[in-house]
Design an enzyme around this catalytic site. Structure first.
Site, mmCIF file in Angstrom:
data_model
loop_
_atom_site.group_PDB
_atom_site.id
_atom_site.type_symbol
_atom_site.label_atom_id
_atom_site.label_comp_id
_atom_site.label_asym_id
_atom_site.label_seq_id
_atom_site.Cartn_x
_atom_site.Cartn_y
_atom_site.Cartn_z
ATOM 1 N N ASN A 1 -10.443 -7.836 -0.461
ATOM 2 C CA ASN A 1 -10.007 -7.377 0.855
ATOM 3 C C ASN A 1 -11.154 -7.529 1.845
ATOM 4 O O ASN A 1 -12.279 -7.854 1.469
ATOM 5 C CB ASN A 1 -9.625 -5.891 0.793
ATOM 6 C CG ASN A 1 -8.521 -5.616 -0.209
ATOM 7 O OD1 ASN A 1 -7.419 -6.112 -0.063
ATOM 8 N ND2 ASN A 1 -8.818 -4.836 -1.242
ATOM 9 N N GLY B 1 -6.885 5.031 -8.126
ATOM 10 C CA GLY B 1 -7.141 6.225 -8.937
ATOM 11 C C GLY B 1 -7.403 5.957 -10.401
ATOM 12 O O GLY B 1 -7.292 6.876 -11.214
ATOM 13 N N ASP C 1 -13.400 -3.641 -1.373
ATOM 14 C CA ASP C 1 -13.115 -3.272 0.025
ATOM 15 C C ASP C 1 -14.398 -3.380 0.851
ATOM 16 O O ASP C 1 -15.033 -2.372 1.159
ATOM 17 C CB ASP C 1 -12.603 -1.825 0.093
ATOM 18 C CG ASP C 1 -11.324 -1.631 -0.698
ATOM 19 O OD1 ASP C 1 -10.369 -2.385 -0.492
ATOM 20 O OD2 ASP C 1 -11.291 -0.716 -1.545
ATOM 21 N N ASP D 1 0.884 -1.168 0.000
ATOM 22 C CA ASP D 1 0.000 0.000 0.000
ATOM 23 C C ASP D 1 0.920 1.216 0.000
ATOM 24 O O ASP D 1 1.775 1.358 0.882
ATOM 25 C CB ASP D 1 -0.875 0.034 1.260
ATOM 26 C CG ASP D 1 -1.971 -1.031 1.221
ATOM 27 O OD1 ASP D 1 -2.092 -1.726 0.204
ATOM 28 O OD2 ASP D 1 -2.699 -1.148 2.221
HETATM 29 O O1 1PR Z 1 -10.539 3.154 -5.218
HETATM 30 O O2 1PR Z 1 -9.568 2.598 -7.428
HETATM 31 O O3 1PR Z 1 -8.608 4.439 -6.071
HETATM 32 O O4 1PR Z 1 -8.320 2.074 -5.417
HETATM 33 C C1 1PR Z 1 -7.802 2.286 -4.160
HETATM 34 C C2 1PR Z 1 -7.116 1.026 -3.750
HETATM 35 O O5 1PR Z 1 -6.417 1.313 -2.542
HETATM 36 C C3 1PR Z 1 -8.073 -0.106 -3.462
HETATM 37 O O6 1PR Z 1 -7.523 -1.291 -3.964
HETATM 38 C C4 1PR Z 1 -8.136 -0.159 -1.948
HETATM 39 O O7 1PR Z 1 -8.236 -1.494 -1.504
HETATM 40 C C5 1PR Z 1 -6.799 0.405 -1.542
HETATM 41 N N1 1PR Z 1 -6.868 1.171 -0.288
HETATM 42 C C6 1PR Z 1 -7.437 2.390 -0.144
HETATM 43 N N2 1PR Z 1 -7.244 2.809 1.131
HETATM 44 C C7 1PR Z 1 -6.585 1.856 1.768
HETATM 45 C C8 1PR Z 1 -6.147 1.892 3.157
HETATM 46 O O8 1PR Z 1 -5.584 0.934 3.685
HETATM 47 N N3 1PR Z 1 -6.394 3.003 3.842
HETATM 48 N N4 1PR Z 1 -5.682 -0.287 1.163
HETATM 49 C C9 1PR Z 1 -6.337 0.827 0.884
HETATM 50 C C10 1PR Z 1 -6.245 -1.426 1.072
HETATM 51 C C11 1PR Z 1 -5.889 -3.544 1.709
HETATM 52 C C12 1PR Z 1 -4.850 -4.376 1.173
HETATM 53 C C13 1PR Z 1 -3.964 -4.827 2.263
HETATM 54 C C14 1PR Z 1 -4.552 -6.107 2.728
HETATM 55 C C15 1PR Z 1 -3.583 -6.983 3.431
HETATM 56 N N5 1PR Z 1 -5.430 -2.236 1.813
HETATM 57 O O9 1PR Z 1 -4.151 -3.739 0.213
HETATM 58 O O10 1PR Z 1 -2.724 -4.908 1.732
HETATM 59 O O11 1PR Z 1 -5.667 -5.836 3.563
HETATM 60 O O12 1PR Z 1 -3.171 -6.419 4.609
HETATM 61 P P1 1PR Z 1 -2.671 -7.309 5.826
HETATM 62 O O13 1PR Z 1 -2.025 -8.509 5.250
HETATM 63 O O14 1PR Z 1 -1.686 -6.456 6.549
HETATM 64 O O15 1PR Z 1 -3.885 -7.616 6.637
HETATM 65 P P2 1PR Z 1 -9.320 3.127 -6.062
#
Ligand code: 1PR
Length: 583
Positions: free
Chosen positions: A503, A367, A438, A280
């Site tokens: 996720n 994005g 998500d 991320d």
């Molecule tokens: O909406 O097209 O701009 O995409 C945004 C992308 O960014 C999406 O794929 C969304 O899942 C991700 N995202 C947005 N905000 C967050 C955040 O954490 N604040 N991350 C985020 C999503 C989830 C996974 C993570 C797993 C494993 N994070 O990427 O890596 O949950 O984590 P773990 O093994 O530590 O539990 P758009």
């Protein structure tokens, strides 16, 4: 990789690889550009001592062949691009990494007058390596987008995998080969996995058996490679198959194809479950691009300063995970929904540097949508995706925009063809488009409580609820939407997604295991591969998700970033549990 009408891209996209984006802000410190090349001595080839270090590459301008270029350069060779039929006829060795859809490829080859030269080159048994469509091209014809003739060098037809019995198509992932004796450049591959991503294939027959050097089993047996004399072609992607793939390229480039080596030991027998490392990425408060990681999507430290958690530099970490055995690496630009990904953040540069040294598939998300910048310049989502692909991404991942598209589709029942998901999938093929979901778990007492598909949960909710539905969110989990994960998954499959990154906000960063209820619900509902994500805290969580659900891959972030569990330990554990993985 296959796609449909990829060639129309050039008229609709204003970027070109020769036109760097001037607004990129690239600073060494931000990107981890001090990343050391991973070149391993055993794989690196000194170009032939007679100075013959030039490889002719047939890149007809139809998509991303950056990885192939990177791999050739990594192995110590220079590239000469084919401009005219004479360039083919004068080549000492020719690589054709076919990208796009069969019909469009033949249109371009015919239009540029290259078909005859290619046919003559192959028929004269000159050194040739075709990749993916570069293999399919050698057959009589393909049925992709109607029947279209190929070069007709090898008897047979290229047809779509039969998914009527529930086979997941596209065929994505690391699969084992059945390599025939004396297969030349493939001798090293025996018993190892290589990376495939395709929906069409040719099958072995009495008529083409002299050509077939390996087959692969997916549904039925299909042709994974052909080889006769100096002409070779592979359906898989050596440039994305790690060390094994590099060794195939090395053997072709260094003309070792006729040397028969003792096969290396390995245990590959079928499609492997994938282990994916996810980064991320976002700018911290100093404007530096960092790898971060949240707890239930909150990526700020629980301190007075409340700064963005910084777990390392994107390029460094991606390189490390490649070395550690990650089957894929994903970058998610987590603030992409509010920042324009081609504007301020140097994500493109991260991809470019990463793809120079990382030879497994790279996915990038965040994005991807239509956007108008501060100067009023309008960018389509296709332009954003095109730039990501050109910078080294193999797949793009769409989050928020896919939710809006699915809502619209379910409301109207009409596929407009205009959503980012539909457009990118049409141009680059669905194997290049991941939808990232998500969802947030919402407990209910009865499935009748909501109009969305729910599931019985293994562990009841706080008020003894026995069911849950999964509410989709957008903008990084900040906004809930009136659509369930089940409905979304089915809709995006219909709209052209090739894979789902699943996720779960409740489990993210918790280290207590994947949400098995959710993953079972979704992986049973769709016939495209599902990547289980969020919650991995121990190797046992990976075996649990593969045993209990139909997930094709499992993704983790925190445990790898915090160095709690190395990727190798996860794979060793899976092997001990009898779950096939790429070693
Ligand atoms: O909406 O097209 O701009 O995409 C945004 C992308 O960014 C999406 O794929 C969304 O899942 C991700 N995202 C947005 N905000 C967050 C955040 O954490 N604040 N991350 C985020 C999503 C989830 C996974 C993570 C797993 C494993 N994070 O990427 O890596 O949950 O984590 P773990 O093994 O530590 O539990 P758009």
């Amino acid at each position: 990789m296959e796609a449909s009408s990829v060639f129309s891209l050039h008229s609709s996209v204003s970027f070109s690889s020769a036109q760097p984006l001037l607004f990129l802000r690239c600073r060494d410190g931000n990107l981890g550009l001090k990343f050391k090349p991973l070149r391993s001595r055993s794989l690196s080839v000194r170009a032939a001592s007679n100075g013959d270090s030039v490889v002719t590459l047939l890149d007809y301008g139809a998509g991303n062949v950056r990885s192939v270029r990177n791999a050739i350069r990594y192995l110590g060779f220079d590239i000469k691009d084919v401009q005219t039929p004479e360039d083919i006829l004068n080549a000492n060795r020719l690589i054709f990494p076919g990208v796009g859809a069969f019909a469009s490829m033949m249109d371009v080859l015919n239009g540029k007058g290259l078909t005859g030269a290619l046919q003559a080159y192959v028929k004269e048994d000159r050194p040739f390596l075709g990749i993916c469509l570069g293999l399919q091209l050698l057959f009589e014809h393909s049925t992709e987008n109607g029947q279209v003739n190929g070069l007709g060098v090898i008897p047979g037809v290229v047809d779509r995998f039969d998914s009527s019995n529930g086979l997941q198509v596209p065929h994505i992932g690391w699969n084992a080969l059945k390599v025939r004796e004396g297969s030349g450049i493939l001798d090293d591959v025996r018993n190892h996995h290589v990376y495939f991503v395709h929906s069409y294939r040719a099958v072995p027959s009495e008529d083409n058996k002299e050509w077939v050097s390996s087959t692969c089993s997916y549904g039925d047996d299909f042709i994974a490679s052909v080889g006769r004399g100096n002409v070779h072609a592979v359906q898989f992607h050596p440039e994305k198959s790690g060390d094994v793939g590099l060794s195939i390229l090395r053997r072709f480039l260094s003309s070792e194809s006729s040397v028969s080596k003792k096969p290396e030991e390995g245990k590959a027998s079928k499609l492997a479950k994938r282990v994916i490392a996810c980064l991320d990425v976002r700018a911290n408060d100093n404007g530096d691009l960092v790898v971060t990681k949240g707890d239930q999507y909150d990526v700020r430290e629980n301190t007075e300063e409340n700064e963005v958690r910084n777990l390392g530099k994107p390029v460094d970490l991606a390189g490390q995970y490649y070395k550690d055995g990650a089957d894929e690496v994903s970058f998610l630009n987590i603030t992409g929904f509010r920042d324009f990904p081609l504007g301020d953040l140097p994500m493109l540069q991260v991809l470019r540097y990463t793809s120079e040294n990382v030879f497994v598939p790279l996915t990038v998300g965040g994005g991807i949508r239509d956007f108008t910048d501060a100067n009023g310049r309008y960018y389509t989502s296709l332009e954003v995706a095109a730039e990501y692909f050109r910078s080294g991404a193999d797949k793009i991942s769409i989050g928020s925009d896919a939710v809006y598209a699915a809502e619209e589709y379910l409301r109207t029942g009409v596929k407009t063809g205009k959503s980012s998901l539909e457009q990118i999938s049409r141009v680059y093929g669905n194997q290049a488009v991941v939808v990232s979901i998500d969802p947030r778990r919402v407990y209910i007492h009865s499935p009748k409580d909501v109009k969305y598909r729910s599931t019985k949960v293994a562990k009841p909710g706080p008020k003894g609820e026995e069911y849950a539905w999964y509410e989709c969110t957008v903008k990084g989990g900040r906004e809930g939407r009136p659509i369930g994960a089940y409905e979304l998954a089915k809709a995006v499959e219909d709209l052209g997604a090739g894979e789902i990154l699943l996720n779960c906000i409740d489990c993210d960063g918790q280290g207590k295991g994947f949400d098995i209820d959710l993953i079972e619900l979704i992986s049973d509902a769709v016939s495209i591969p599902v990547i289980a994500s969020s919650g991995a805290g121990a190797p046992e969580h990976f075996s649990e998700v593969f045993r209990k659900t139909n997930a094709s891959a499992a993704l983790a972030a925190g445990i790898f970033h915090r160095k709690e569990v190395p990727i190798q330990s996860v794979k060793e554990h899976l092997l001990n549990e009898g779950i096939e993985v790429r070693v």
